[in-house]
Design an enzyme around this catalytic site. Structure first.
Site, PDB file in Angstrom:
ATOM      1  CG  HIS A   1      -1.656   1.217   1.487  1.00 33.27           C
ATOM      2  ND1 HIS A   1      -1.273   2.119   2.447  1.00 33.27           N
ATOM      3  CD2 HIS A   1      -2.752   1.754   0.885  1.00 33.27           C
ATOM      4  CE1 HIS A   1      -2.103   3.152   2.439  1.00 33.27           C
ATOM      5  NE2 HIS A   1      -3.014   2.950   1.509  1.00 33.27           N
TER       6      HIS A   1
ATOM      7  CD  GLU B   1      -2.527   2.733  -3.418  1.00 35.35           C
ATOM      8  OE1 GLU B   1      -2.867   3.918  -3.312  1.00 35.35           O
ATOM      9  OE2 GLU B   1      -3.022   1.811  -2.712  1.00 35.35           O
ATOM     10  CG  HIS B   2      -0.069   6.282  -0.468  1.00 39.82           C
ATOM     11  ND1 HIS B   2      -0.492   7.408   0.182  1.00 39.82           N
ATOM     12  CD2 HIS B   2      -1.072   5.390  -0.340  1.00 39.82           C
ATOM     13  CE1 HIS B   2      -1.685   7.201   0.695  1.00 39.82           C
ATOM     14  NE2 HIS B   2      -2.067   5.979   0.394  1.00 39.82           N
TER      15      HIS B   2
ATOM     16  CD  GLU C   1      -4.887   5.305   3.162  1.00 36.25           C
ATOM     17  OE1 GLU C   1      -3.732   5.644   2.844  1.00 36.25           O
ATOM     18  OE2 GLU C   1      -5.634   4.612   2.441  1.00 36.25           O
TER      19      GLU C   1
END
Lengths: 431, 428
Positions: B69, B72-73, B145
């Protein structure tokens, strides 16, 4: 692809949007009433009680089974608001006849929607008590559960604070007390009142035999001698003399900041394009100031966006942040708006927002419900404007137009949901 | 590069082309005459892939939780200092990305300038640029997040369910990781993961909309030269179907308890089409036995034991498989008893010829409707089918040929009490 709008009865509008791009049709029937404390809970309860059973299909299971045989054109019930109007209704996406061996599922779904409203299941002349009580309990639980979703809770609290004493502070669901006070008798009476007085908006997008559809809708939704209510006038939220600061503690890890602004901009076709372009520059374009600066440069949050209520003339900027960063984040957000007011918008920011806006509007045509909602929001305008036409109006908007929109914003309320679960061991790693 | 193949379905009136590019990337072009077009590129790298070896390495290496993840950022940042979103803004494209247990996907949609947008997408995904500084900046954003997720009781109860089912399989770990775990991520970790999993041979691309295969291939040629295939192996953990824990209880600020009852499934076929078939059986079990047309739902709803939030969540993949139900309820233990009793008596009886046919129609209809959206087409095609090794249109044949007896058989093997766990979020 403009809608063909026709009044087919007193206060009953049929809107047909012909399009053959989809494998399903989309139909939605909405009953519109003025937003009022006495009726909010009744309107919120009605569709769910009616979906529990009708005369011919007395249980929820019977209704769902019938829908599945109609290729589960699922029947969604919706409750929403539009300025100072509350509406509820039903939506479905029936498969087009080429996928159902020729069966006209659309007509059967419309017929079921009408049946739920007009041939409800009654016991001793009133809506079945068991269903009313069950749905009251469910709705009250949902109101209590609103606290589970901190982000939307913080936005709603800000809106409530801004609209004290105004229709906008009435929750869509009514309050728990109003829900609990509903009786089967009162709800039955309200159903008759809705059938006689609500303004009915029927929206159909897809492939239809238009004459047959109109006849079906007349037969199913038009009653003689209706006395439709007047349209609710919208009262915009007035600016505050001094900023209202509200902080509430909750045992959560993240703080939620909502900044509520008022604007004197009213939703007309003339200003719609510049207001939306302003929103793009501030919040919704890929290079939006809130994203690029508050999130990417200052690393203050994961999300930060602006949510307008065009009818009520408000804009809430919402963000989830470290509690200790509240003042920094508040200043950072206000600075971005101040920058727009001063015309500090680069050519790139403006052009990127313009492209994103135009692209977003044009792709409205790729989703039937989005098309319906696009035009539904214009029913008070004198005629409809298509996404393409509005996109054309975007071409000439300048930085000074955007700055004028920003200049209308006045900070009204700062709501902060203060997370108190700070200081756990993992925070030390984070420092 | 091999020759393109065209796959058609007459009932749907749809077709797509597929070709393996010389870089090893599988490319799908699905023509659709809507206003916007949609590009999606995805890699078989999800949160479960936290222990792996690349090329001819001997040892498996474990990376910090949440790295897929995190990566991905980071891929939308570039060496020239210009964010990928800024580049997309020039073509008017709307871009996004997501990470799941199994894949990471990058996407953009646009109404004009499709090929320039595709080029931006591919260049971003294949040009990693990580520095101490930009990793540190992202740690702040992702920490927020993660916090947002941790404050969300529905997330908490679902992850709690997975922690209850699994002892070692990394599906039990939050996709985004934890605040401490992401603080351990460095530029080196990210480069290693990128090298391992972002090789075109481990990925697939779909362009859906007003697209021509030749043009798409020309963009791929420009963006994907000189990348050699490299094998990557993720360590897989097999566990039996006994749940690791019977109960997982957390306390949060909620209005009433929220529960998720999970059922662990260890019977996973290596054949992708068999897995599609079994996923359809899960869909049908959910619809027939648990959703609103079922007597079970009606009796619990009428008895006030569940709310309209009652729903099912299930996944059947190569590396894990589970079935679960979710709701808020005042009486978690009573609900669990009802679930256990029903699953042993009555559940399979609910699967009759009549209920099977009704729910099969509904499934057929949802699948057809998914072809109204470029976004759904691309996501289904790549994430649910291509990367899992299955073929999209084959789904309709499976729906046509599946039998009630097969679904009953799946249900009988699935619902055994040792496989159950219950996760509860209690009010403070």
């Amino acid at each position: 692809m403009l809608p063909i709008r026709k009044m087919i009865g007193d206060g009953v509008a049929l809107n047909i949007i012909p399009t053959d791009k989809f494998k399903t049709n989309c139909i939605t029937v909405r009953f519109l009433c003025p937003m009022a404390e006495e009726t909010a809970a009744l309107n919120a309860l009605l569709p769910s009680v009616l979906k529990r059973g009708c005369l011919r299909l007395p249980t929820m299971t019977d209704i769902v089974k019938e829908l599945q045989m109609l290729y589960r054109s699922e029947l969604q019930s919706t409750v929403g608001r539009f300025g100072d109007t509350q509406y509820f209704g039903f939506t479905s996406y029936p498969l087009r006849a080429s996928y159902t061996e020729g069966t006209n599922v659309t007509e059967q779904i419309l017929s079921l929607m009408s049946e739920l409203m007009n041939k409800p299941l009654l016991e001793n002349g009133v809506l079945k008590a068991e269903y009313v009580e069950g749905e009251k309990r469910t709705l009250a639980d949902r109101v209590r559960a609103a606290i589970n979703d901190k982000g939307s809770y913080a936005i709603r609290r800000c809106v409530e604070e801004m609209g004290k004493g105004d229709a906008s502070s009435i929750p869509d669901t009514g309050t728990i007390e109003q829900i609990e006070a509903v009786t089967p008798e009162a709800l039955t009476k309200h159903l008759s009142s809705v059938i006689n007085t609500a303004r009915i908006e029927i929206w159909c997008a897809g492939v239809f035999d238009q004459d047959a559809l109109e006849n079906d809708c007349r037969r199913l939704f038009v009653r003689e001698g209706r006395t439709p209510c007047a349209e609710a006038e919208v009262t915009p939220i007035a600016p505050a003399d001094t900023v209202n600061n509200v902080t509430e503690d909750q045992p959560v890890k993240q703080g939620k900041l909502s900044l509520g602004f008022t604007t004197s901009i009213r939703p007309t076709p003339e200003v719609s394009a510049s207001f939306n372009l302003f929103l793009g520059v501030l919040s919704s374009s890929p290079t939006a100031k809130l994203f690029m600066n508050v999130r990417e440069k200052l690393s203050l949050c994961y999300y930060c966006y602006a949510l307008p209520d065009r009818q009520k003339g408000t804009l809430v900027v919402s963000s989830g942040i470290e509690v200790k960063n509240k003042d920094v984040a508040e200043r950072a957000i206000i600075n971005e708006i101040e920058d727009i007011k001063r015309g500090k918008v680069t050519g790139e920011e403006l052009e990127s927002a313009r492209k994103a806006l135009i692209s977003g509007w044009r792709s409205v045509c790729d989703d039937e419900m989005a098309i319906i909602n696009w035009y539904f929001s214009q029913i008070r305008w004198n005629g409809f404007i298509s996404p393409e036409e509005l996109a054309e109006k975007c071409a000439d908007i300048t930085v000074s137009d955007i700055a004028s929109v920003a200049s209308t914003l006045k900070l009204h309320t700062v709501y902060f949901l203060n997370g108190t679960l700070i200081g756990e061991s993992e925070d030390e790693d984070y420092e | 590069m091999n020759k393109p193949i065209t796959v058609k379905n007459d009932l749907l009136g749809e077709q797509y082309s597929v070709v393996t590019h010389k870089s090893g990337l599988k490319i799908y072009v699905f023509p659709k005459d809507l206003t916007s077009s949609y590009c999606l590129i995805a890699t078989r790298f999800g949160s479960v892939d936290n222990t792996f070896k690349v090329g001819d390495e001997n040892e498996y290496v474990t990376v910090p939780d949440g790295v897929a993840h995190f990566l991905e950022h980071k891929l939308f940042e570039n060496e020239d200092g210009e964010d990928t979103f800024v580049k997309f803004a020039r073509t008017g494209a709307d871009a996004n990305a997501y990470t799941s247990f199994r894949v990471t996907a990058y996407l953009c949609s646009c109404t004009d300038e499709l090929y320039p947008s595709l080029e931006i997408l591919l260049r971003s995904v294949f040009s990693p640029y990580f520095t101490e500084e930009n990793v540190k900046k992202e740690q702040g954003i992702i920490a927020q997040e993660i916090r947002m997720g941790e404050d969300n009781p529905s997330n908490a109860v679902q992850y709690g369910m997975l922690e209850g089912l699994y002892e070692r399989n990394s599906v039990r770990i939050n996709i985004a990781g934890t605040v401490p775990s992401i603080m351990k991520i460095t530029p080196e970790t990210l480069y290693r993961c990128h090298k391992a999993f972002y090789n075109p041979s481990n990925m697939a691309l779909c362009v859906c909309g007003r697209a021509e295969l030749d043009e798409v291939l020309a963009v791929a040629d420009r963006c994907l030269s000189g990348i050699e295939p490299i094998p990557v192996a993720s360590q897989t953990v097999t566990e039996g179907n006994t749940a690791f824990k019977k109960r997982v209880v957390q306390r949060m600020q909620v209005s009433k308890p929220i529960v998720c009852i999970g059922v662990k499934d260890a019977d996973i076929s290596p054949d992708p089409e068999e897995r599609v078939k079994k996923s359809i059986a899960f869909d049908l079990i959910s619809a027939i036995c648990f959703e609103k047309s079922s007597d079970f739902y009606a009796s619990l709803y009428e008895g006030g034991l569940i709310s309209p939030s009652f729903s099912t969540w299930y996944e059947h993949t190569e590396s894990f498989s589970f079935f679960s139900v979710f709701t808020d309820t005042d009486e978690p233990e009573k609900l669990f008893e009802k679930f256990e009793e029903y699953s042993q008596n009555g559940l399979t009886d609910a699967i009759t010829d009549e209920s099977f046919e009704r729910c099969r129609r509904a499934l057929y209809s949802s699948f057809i409707k998914s072809f109204d959206s470029v976004d759904e087409i691309a996501n289904n095609l790549i994430v649910d089918f291509a990367l899992e090794g299955a073929e999209l249109f084959g789904y309709l044949d499976h729906v046509k040929n599946i039998t009630a007896d097969y679904v009953k058989d799946v249900a009988k093997k699935l619902f055994v009490p040792e496989a159950y766990t219950m996760s509860v979020v209690e009010p403070l």
